[in-house]
Design an enzyme around this catalytic site. Structure first.
Site, PDB file in Angstrom:
ATOM      1  N   HIS A   1      35.022  34.219  43.478  1.00  0.00           N
ATOM      2  CA  HIS A   1      35.731  33.972  44.743  1.00  0.00           C
ATOM      3  C   HIS A   1      34.748  33.813  45.902  1.00  0.00           C
ATOM      4  O   HIS A   1      34.919  32.936  46.748  1.00  0.00           O
ATOM      5  CB  HIS A   1      36.741  35.091  45.028  1.00  0.00           C
ATOM      6  CG  HIS A   1      38.071  34.845  44.381  1.00  0.00           C
ATOM      7  ND1 HIS A   1      38.268  35.012  43.024  1.00  0.00           N
ATOM      8  CD2 HIS A   1      39.257  34.409  44.890  1.00  0.00           C
ATOM      9  CE1 HIS A   1      39.531  34.694  42.737  1.00  0.00           C
ATOM     10  NE2 HIS A   1      40.150  34.325  43.850  1.00  0.00           N
TER      11      HIS A   1
ATOM     12  N   LYS B   1      46.909  42.200  38.676  1.00  0.00           N
ATOM     13  CA  LYS B   1      47.682  43.445  38.639  1.00  0.00           C
ATOM     14  C   LYS B   1      47.596  44.117  40.002  1.00  0.00           C
ATOM     15  O   LYS B   1      46.617  43.953  40.735  1.00  0.00           O
ATOM     16  CB  LYS B   1      47.158  44.376  37.535  1.00  0.00           C
ATOM     17  CG  LYS B   1      45.721  44.829  37.747  1.00  0.00           C
ATOM     18  CD  LYS B   1      45.381  46.011  36.869  1.00  0.00           C
ATOM     19  CE  LYS B   1      43.886  46.240  36.750  1.00  0.00           C
ATOM     20  NZ  LYS B   1      43.455  47.564  37.175  1.00  0.00           N
TER      21      LYS B   1
HETATM   22  S1  SF4 Z   1      43.684  49.710  31.650  1.00  0.00           S
HETATM   23 FE1  SF4 Z   1      42.189  50.968  32.733  1.00  0.00          FE
HETATM   24  S2  SF4 Z   1      40.208  50.136  32.170  1.00  0.00           S
HETATM   25 FE2  SF4 Z   1      41.741  48.598  31.710  1.00  0.00          FE
HETATM   26  S3  SF4 Z   1      41.880  47.277  33.531  1.00  0.00           S
HETATM   27 FE3  SF4 Z   1      43.431  48.877  33.730  1.00  0.00          FE
HETATM   28  S4  SF4 Z   1      42.417  50.493  34.926  1.00  0.00           S
HETATM   29 FE4  SF4 Z   1      40.806  49.152  34.123  1.00  0.00          FE
END
Ligand code: SF4
Lengths: 189, 279
Positions: A37, A102
């Protein structure tokens, strides 16, 4: 009901989606994380071409593990989207139509999504081995020196996503939590 | 004196990190099963099922459970009657290098925090060494992803804030974290000590069985109470709503100063990895 989509996306498609919609995404998307980015912003500032034409495209905030032999890609789940927020309004103004990641987005990103007609999808964070099975090809197209942060073109087949923020500003996190809490209080009463 | 070759340490470390990244520890898998049976919200159940399937695929296909295969954290307990033949820290770094290159794990470490060039082999490791009685060497590998690490917090509370202050701090940390650390989370809480030791306590708490409890009934009750409160926030799996915000919360404590009440919350996720071997 699950909606099947193919990337790249039109503005009309992006605007038709609503927070909470379940989506299976196929087609071509590009990976870019923090370092990519920063470089994309530098390119835009200098008037240089980006590694891919942004119009209608979907960026997946992801850096996969190395590709094992005989497979198209390693484990590939989403990274936290909010770290890309500073760059996102600029990319949206240049035609970016969708993002996969996310976690929440900041207000400036949501406003830019409303203005330009874009959608933000949440992938299941940490479900990286499962999502590898939804990627049929992976090719580094720019900035190989960034290792896991290089820009890759992915071909997807039915990647399971939720519309997290829609082009009207609808937010599946706030809505989902409120709906659950309302149901939990009803049970107690 | 018992002699342990540096090469044996390298091999052990390499094996620990590769396996830890492919196979969720049993305690985390148990906690996930339990959370699934206790989850009343259908969309949340759907996400928990995806997470279980993901863990199964990773184990079966020998793939990392999560693409963030973490910064390599190592806890070493070195028996004081052990003699290590060779350079201990170099042996650990070499084990990490092998695990991340040969084991096809992601290289997620930059050599300098501001100039940010990837080291290319996930070294260096973060090593915590303790001297203990005996002639054994115990190594725990705990690869740590940064989506959750970034949501961790440390607070220097005042003694007057007491238990109430600790509870508020933990809940505030969880609310700020929200959907970012891939909930369901796992929380390691350190209380007491000083500025740097409280953070280490919190990280160490993440290596304890997530479904276990503190041997001191006072802190066992606090663990239960905090877990209950976190699971009442409604954040739920992936932040999309539900009961299962946290799979387990462990507390570690130590003595502290009359003027202080340090508290640290190390936020982790459903991919909380820890694996131990004794040489
Ligand atoms: S599951 Fe845990 S290690 Fe994997 S991306 Fe999400 S926060 Fe990071």
């Amino acid at each position: 009901m699950t909606i099947r989509l193919t990337a790249p996306l039109t503005e009309e498609t992006a605007r038709s989606l609503r927070a909470g919609d379940q989506v299976l995404l196929s087609g071509e998307v590009y990976t870019a994380r923090d370092a990519a980015h920063l470089r994309m912003l530098e390119c835009l500032e200098k008037g240089e071409p980006l590694p891919f034409e942004l119009e209608g495209q979907v960026i997946y905030y992801a850096g996969p593990t190395p590709t094992p032999s005989g497979r198209p890609v390693g484990s590939i789940g989403p990274t936290t989207s909010v770290r890309m927020d500073a760059a996102t309004p600029t990319l949206l103004a240049h035609g970016l139509r969708g993002m996969i990641g996310k976690g929440l987005r900041g207000p400036a990103v949501v406003e830019a999504m409303k203005k330009h007609g874009a959608v933000y999808f949440a992938a299941v964070g940490g479900a990286a081995a499962l999502m590898a099975a939804c990627v049929t090809s992976c090719e580094v197209i720019a900035w190989d020196d960034l290792g896991p942060e290089s820009v890759k073109r992915l071909t997807l087949k039915d990647l399971p996503l939720v519309v997290a923020v829609d082009a009207c500003g609808g937010d599946a996190f706030a809505q989902g939590q409120a709906a659950y809490l309302a149901s939990a209080t009803n049970v107690k009463e | 004196m018992r002699e342990i070759q540096a090469s044996a340490i390298t091999e052990a470390v390499a094996e620990l990190f590769v396996t830890a990244n492919r196979e969720l520890p049993e305690d985390v898998a148990r906690a996930m099963e339990r959370a699934r049976t206790e989850e009343p919200w259908a969309p949340a159940c759907g996400i928990l099922d995806i997470l279980r399937e993901n863990a199964d695929i990773a184990r079966r296909d020998r793939m990392p459970v999560c693409q963030d295969t973490g910064m390599a954290v190592v806890f070493a307990e070195v028996g004081q009657e052990v003699h290590i033949a060779g350079d201990f820290e170099a042996a650990v770094h070499e084990g990490v290098r092998r695990a991340y290159t040969e084991g096809l794990l992601r290289k997620s470490v930059v050599g300098d925090p501001l100039r940010r060039v990837n080291t290319g082999d996930n070294t260096p490791a973060v090593i915590h060494t303790r001297l203990v009685p005996g002639d054994r060497l115990t190594l725990t590998a705990a690869p740590k992803g940064f989506g959750s690490e970034n949501m961790s917090r440390l607070g220097m509370l005042t003694p007057a804030q007491g238990v109430r202050g600790v509870k508020d701090f933990v809940l505030e940390t969880v609310r700020i974290a929200g959907a970012n650390p891939c909930p369901p989370m796992v929380l390691g809480v350190g209380i007491g000590g000083d500025f740097e030791s409280v953070a280490e306590l919190a990280k160490r708490a993440l290596t304890l069985p997530v479904d276990g409890s503190n041997p001191d009934p006072f802190y066992a009750a606090l663990e239960r109470e905090l877990l209950e409160a976190v699971n009442a926030t409604g954040i739920g799996p992936q932040g999309l709503g539900g009961r299962t915000t946290c799979l387990g919360l462990r507390i570690l404590t130590m003595a502290t100063h009359i003027a202080g009440l340090p508290v640290a919350v190390n936020v982790s996720c459903h991919v909380t990895r820890h694996r131990t071997v004794t040489l």
